[in-house]
Design a protein around this motif. Structure first.
Motif, PDB file in Angstrom:
ATOM      1  N   ILE A   1       0.844  -1.191   0.000  1.00 44.96           N
ATOM      2  CA  ILE A   1       0.000   0.000   0.000  1.00 44.96           C
ATOM      3  C   ILE A   1       0.884   1.248   0.000  1.00 44.96           C
ATOM      4  N   GLN A   2       0.534   2.213  -0.857  1.00 43.77           N
ATOM      5  CA  GLN A   2       1.281   3.464  -0.942  1.00 43.77           C
ATOM      6  C   GLN A   2       0.540   4.646  -0.311  1.00 43.77           C
ATOM      7  N   LYS A   3      -0.782   4.559  -0.240  1.00 41.15           N
ATOM      8  CA  LYS A   3      -1.569   5.643   0.340  1.00 41.15           C
ATOM      9  C   LYS A   3      -2.508   5.077   1.396  1.00 41.15           C
ATOM     10  N   GLU A   4      -2.564   5.750   2.528  1.00 32.85           N
ATOM     11  CA  GLU A   4      -3.460   5.318   3.598  1.00 32.85           C
ATOM     12  C   GLU A   4      -4.911   5.587   3.224  1.00 32.85           C
ATOM     13  N   GLY A   5      -5.785   4.670   3.598  1.00 33.55           N
ATOM     14  CA  GLY A   5      -7.204   4.850   3.309  1.00 33.55           C
ATOM     15  C   GLY A   5      -7.958   3.546   3.450  1.00 33.55           C
ATOM     16  N   TYR A   6      -9.221   3.588   3.082  1.00 33.89           N
ATOM     17  CA  TYR A   6     -10.075   2.400   3.117  1.00 33.89           C
ATOM     18  C   TYR A   6     -10.025   1.703   1.755  1.00 33.89           C
ATOM     19  N   TYR A   7      -9.804   0.403   1.789  1.00 34.53           N
ATOM     20  CA  TYR A   7      -9.650  -0.383   0.572  1.00 34.53           C
ATOM     21  C   TYR A   7     -10.625  -1.566   0.595  1.00 34.53           C
ATOM     22  N   TYR A   8     -11.155  -1.859  -0.583  1.00 36.31           N
ATOM     23  CA  TYR A   8     -11.876  -3.117  -0.763  1.00 36.31           C
ATOM     24  C   TYR A   8     -10.865  -4.144  -1.263  1.00 36.31           C
ATOM     25  N   ILE A   9     -10.696  -5.222  -0.506  1.00 35.94           N
ATOM     26  CA  ILE A   9      -9.724  -6.266  -0.827  1.00 35.94           C
ATOM     27  C   ILE A   9     -10.487  -7.526  -1.214  1.00 35.94           C
ATOM     28  N   TYR A  10     -10.023  -8.223  -2.250  1.00 32.04           N
ATOM     29  CA  TYR A  10     -10.727  -9.414  -2.709  1.00 32.04           C
ATOM     30  C   TYR A  10      -9.730 -10.450  -3.230  1.00 32.04           C
ATOM     31  N   SER A  11     -10.192 -11.703  -3.255  1.00 31.10           N
ATOM     32  CA  SER A  11      -9.391 -12.783  -3.811  1.00 31.10           C
ATOM     33  C   SER A  11     -10.310 -13.946  -4.175  1.00 31.10           C
ATOM     34  N   LYS A  12      -9.994 -14.610  -5.270  1.00 29.67           N
ATOM     35  CA  LYS A  12     -10.708 -15.816  -5.695  1.00 29.67           C
ATOM     36  C   LYS A  12      -9.668 -16.878  -6.027  1.00 29.67           C
ATOM     37  N   VAL A  13      -9.877 -18.086  -5.485  1.00 26.50           N
ATOM     38  CA  VAL A  13      -8.958 -19.205  -5.722  1.00 26.50           C
ATOM     39  C   VAL A  13      -9.791 -20.445  -6.032  1.00 26.50           C
ATOM     40  N   SER A  14      -9.368 -21.201  -7.052  1.00 25.59           N
ATOM     41  CA  SER A  14     -10.037 -22.453  -7.431  1.00 25.59           C
ATOM     42  C   SER A  14      -9.182 -23.633  -6.985  1.00 25.59           C
ATOM     43  N   PHE A  15      -9.837 -24.620  -6.367  1.00 24.89           N
ATOM     44  CA  PHE A  15      -9.147 -25.791  -5.837  1.00 24.89           C
ATOM     45  C   PHE A  15      -9.612 -27.048  -6.566  1.00 24.89           C
ATOM     46  N   PHE A  16      -8.679 -28.006  -6.688  1.00 25.15           N
ATOM     47  CA  PHE A  16      -9.042 -29.330  -7.182  1.00 25.15           C
ATOM     48  C   PHE A  16      -9.885 -30.062  -6.140  1.00 25.15           C
ATOM     49  N   ASP A  17     -10.361 -31.239  -6.528  1.00 27.33           N
ATOM     50  CA  ASP A  17     -11.137 -32.079  -5.625  1.00 27.33           C
ATOM     51  C   ASP A  17     -10.295 -32.430  -4.402  1.00 27.33           C
ATOM     52  N   THR A  18     -10.658 -31.853  -3.276  1.00 28.13           N
ATOM     53  CA  THR A  18      -9.915 -32.081  -2.045  1.00 28.13           C
ATOM     54  C   THR A  18     -10.871 -32.018  -0.866  1.00 28.13           C
ATOM     55  N   ASP A  19     -10.564 -32.775   0.172  1.00 27.43           N
ATOM     56  CA  ASP A  19     -11.437 -32.808   1.347  1.00 27.43           C
ATOM     57  C   ASP A  19     -11.315 -31.548   2.197  1.00 27.43           C
TER      58      ASP A  19
END
Length: 229
Positions: free
Chosen positions: A136-154
């Protein structure tokens, strides 16, 4: 006076045919002439407008044609045409810090920390990417997101963490998603998103239970980003 001494006699024919009087134009005929004149005037104005528009279009495209001909002439003569003014880009630059990263062949993941591609057209504006983290370069409020796809796992964990100078030596978990049972489908998608206050030099990163279980066939399968709101 005639030679015989009698006065001259003139005979007037009262039954002679008089020249006919021209007929008067009826009110309907006059109205028809007015309409006809009005139509002629409107057609004339329309033709004049079309002629003016044609001249305007001709002069509008004439400079471009002249510039193209001059450029072609310079290429024939073997002259460099690098001095030609470049067309400005129509893409509007972001007004606030923003980042959007995707997976890629050049991304070398750690055992649990996700890395992100710098060759798959990453979007980085007033933010840096270093050591698998967004800086981060500037202080403030941020919307943070992430999407990850997984193989068949328990079992899998998917989380976003924050490293900050305010709490040195310890990362702060911001978002967490987990699965503890076998899914009904062969693949599982995990999405995280939330708003957080971040300070300058904060580092945020994505952590999973095991990067070996992450789907890597397409770059859009895994994404990570943030933007100031």
């Amino acid at each position: 006076m005639s030679t015989a001494g009698y006065p001259s006699v003139y005979v007037v024919d009262t039954h002679a045919t008089r020249p006919p009087v021209p007929p008067r134009l009826s009110q309907k005929g006059r109205r028809g002439d007015r309409v006809q004149n009005l139509l002629i005037l409107l057609v004339s104005l329309a033709l004049c407008g079309m002629a003016i528009e044609a001249c305007f279009i001709y002069h509008l495209y004439q400079p471009a044609k002249t510039e193209t001909s001059a450029s072609f002439s310079r290429q024939i003569a073997g002259q460099d045409d690098t001095s030609t003014t470049e067309i400005p880009s129509l893409i509007i630059p972001p007004s606030k810090p923003v980042a959007h990263l995707t997976d890629g062949l050049d991304a070398v993941h750690g055992k649990t920390i996700m890395a992100w591609s710098m060759e798959a057209d990453p979007l980085l504006h007033e933010m840096d990417y270093r050591d698998m983290s967004l800086i981060i370069q500037k202080e403030g409020y941020y919307y943070i997101y992430s999407k990850v796809s997984f193989f068949d796992t328990d079992y899998f964990n998917h989380s976003i963490h924050r490293n900050t100078e305010l709490y040195s030596g310890k990362s702060i978990p911001l978002l967490l998603s987990k699965q503890n049972e076998r899914p009904k489908r062969r693949r599982s998608n995990s999405y995280l998103g939330g708003v957080f206050h971040l300070t300058k030099n904060d580092a945020i990163y994505v952590e999973v239970s095991n990067t070996a279980n992450v789907v890597k066939h397409k770059s859009i399968e895994n994404v990570f980003g943030a933007y100031m709101i």
